[in-house]
Design an enzyme around this catalytic site. Structure first.
Site, mmCIF file in Angstrom:
data_model
loop_
_atom_site.group_PDB
_atom_site.id
_atom_site.type_symbol
_atom_site.label_atom_id
_atom_site.label_comp_id
_atom_site.label_asym_id
_atom_site.label_seq_id
_atom_site.Cartn_x
_atom_site.Cartn_y
_atom_site.Cartn_z
ATOM 1 N N CYS A 1 0.817 -1.212 0.000
ATOM 2 C CA CYS A 1 0.000 0.000 0.000
ATOM 3 C C CYS A 1 0.855 1.268 0.000
ATOM 4 O O CYS A 1 1.443 1.584 -1.019
ATOM 5 C CB CYS A 1 -1.012 -0.048 1.137
ATOM 6 S SG CYS A 1 -2.403 1.057 0.840
ATOM 7 N N HIS B 1 -3.128 -5.326 1.653
ATOM 8 C CA HIS B 1 -2.411 -5.537 2.923
ATOM 9 C C HIS B 1 -2.515 -6.988 3.392
ATOM 10 O O HIS B 1 -3.356 -7.287 4.256
ATOM 11 C CB HIS B 1 -3.062 -4.710 4.031
ATOM 12 C CG HIS B 1 -2.921 -3.234 3.911
ATOM 13 N ND1 HIS B 1 -1.895 -2.524 4.489
ATOM 14 C CD2 HIS B 1 -3.703 -2.307 3.306
ATOM 15 C CE1 HIS B 1 -2.049 -1.237 4.253
ATOM 16 N NE2 HIS B 1 -3.142 -1.081 3.533
ATOM 17 N N GLU C 1 -0.739 -8.368 5.438
ATOM 18 C CA GLU C 1 -0.381 -8.374 6.875
ATOM 19 C C GLU C 1 -1.620 -8.198 7.759
ATOM 20 O O GLU C 1 -1.557 -8.410 8.964
ATOM 21 C CB GLU C 1 0.675 -7.301 7.181
ATOM 22 C CG GLU C 1 0.211 -5.842 7.179
ATOM 23 C CD GLU C 1 0.085 -5.220 5.785
ATOM 24 O OE1 GLU C 1 0.138 -5.944 4.774
ATOM 25 O OE2 GLU C 1 -0.077 -3.977 5.727
#
Ligand code: GLN
Length: 198
Positions: free
Chosen positions: A81, A173, A175
């Site tokens: 991002c 994302h 994560e």
């Protein structure tokens, strides 16, 4: 020997990346806030957050050139991002600080207001049939990718993940999900990098 992957920890969701990396066997995660800590890492993740802020802090920490030099010398870098934005050579309508590693033009906040943030299944070519859950938060996309840039994923015809040699970036994302595959892919890139530029 475990591989040691640094997470740029100036602003943004760096803790989530650290937690992801710690789930992978044979991987150690470390925080990178200055050039000394960068020197301890064999690969680097640039997290999501606010790219203008991270860019300013990178500049202030004197990290832009050292990261560029290490990346040129072969250190793998993965940006998510805001990290994707910072890795781009060209950013539409902006002269903000950047690392400028990837031959591409990106547009920030590019999915429009109504869909500021959304989730979608995104097939990633190198990860096999099972798509990733793409979490997009005021996400950018890649408007143009240079000839040496491999497109790893598209969402509605827009390029949302790329790789160019040891450099990888995604507009979403991973994560923030519990799917470790993008991080495992990056850890494999770090493990097999012929040189990390130190
Ligand atoms: N919109 C942010 C920027 O331009 C990126 C958002 C994110 O990292 N989730 O920097």
């Amino acid at each position: 020997m475990p591989v040691r992957i640094g997470v740029l920890s100036l602003q943004g969701d760096y803790l989530a990346h650290g937690a992801m990396l710690r789930q992978l066997p044979g991987v150690e995660a470390c925080l990178v806030r200055d050039a000394v800590e960068l020197g301890e890492a064999q690969g680097l993740i640039i997290p999501g957050g606010e790219s203008t802020t991270i860019g300013k802090l990178l500049d202030r920490a004197g990290l832009i050139e050292p990261i560029q030099q290490r990346a040129l010398a072969g250190m793998p870098v993965y940006g998510t991002c805001a990290g994707l934005i910072l890795m781009a050579q060209r950013i539409e309508g902006s002269d903000q600080h950047r690392l400028g590693l990837l031959d591409m033009l990106v547009a920030r906040n590019a999915f429009g207001r109504q869909i500021d943030s959304f989730e979608a299944a995104v097939p990633v070519s190198v990860l096999g049939d099972e798509p990733v859950r793409g979490v997009f938060i005021r996400a950018p996309y890649v408007v143009e990718a240079g000839p040496g840039v491999e497109v790893l994923a598209r969402y509605e015809d827009r390029i949302v993940a790329v790789r160019q040699g040891v450099l990888m970036a995604s507009a979403f994302h991973p994560e923030l999900t519990n799917d470790v595959r993008m991080h495992r892919l990056f850890a494999d890139m770090v493990r097999s990098a012929p040189s990390d530029g130190r």
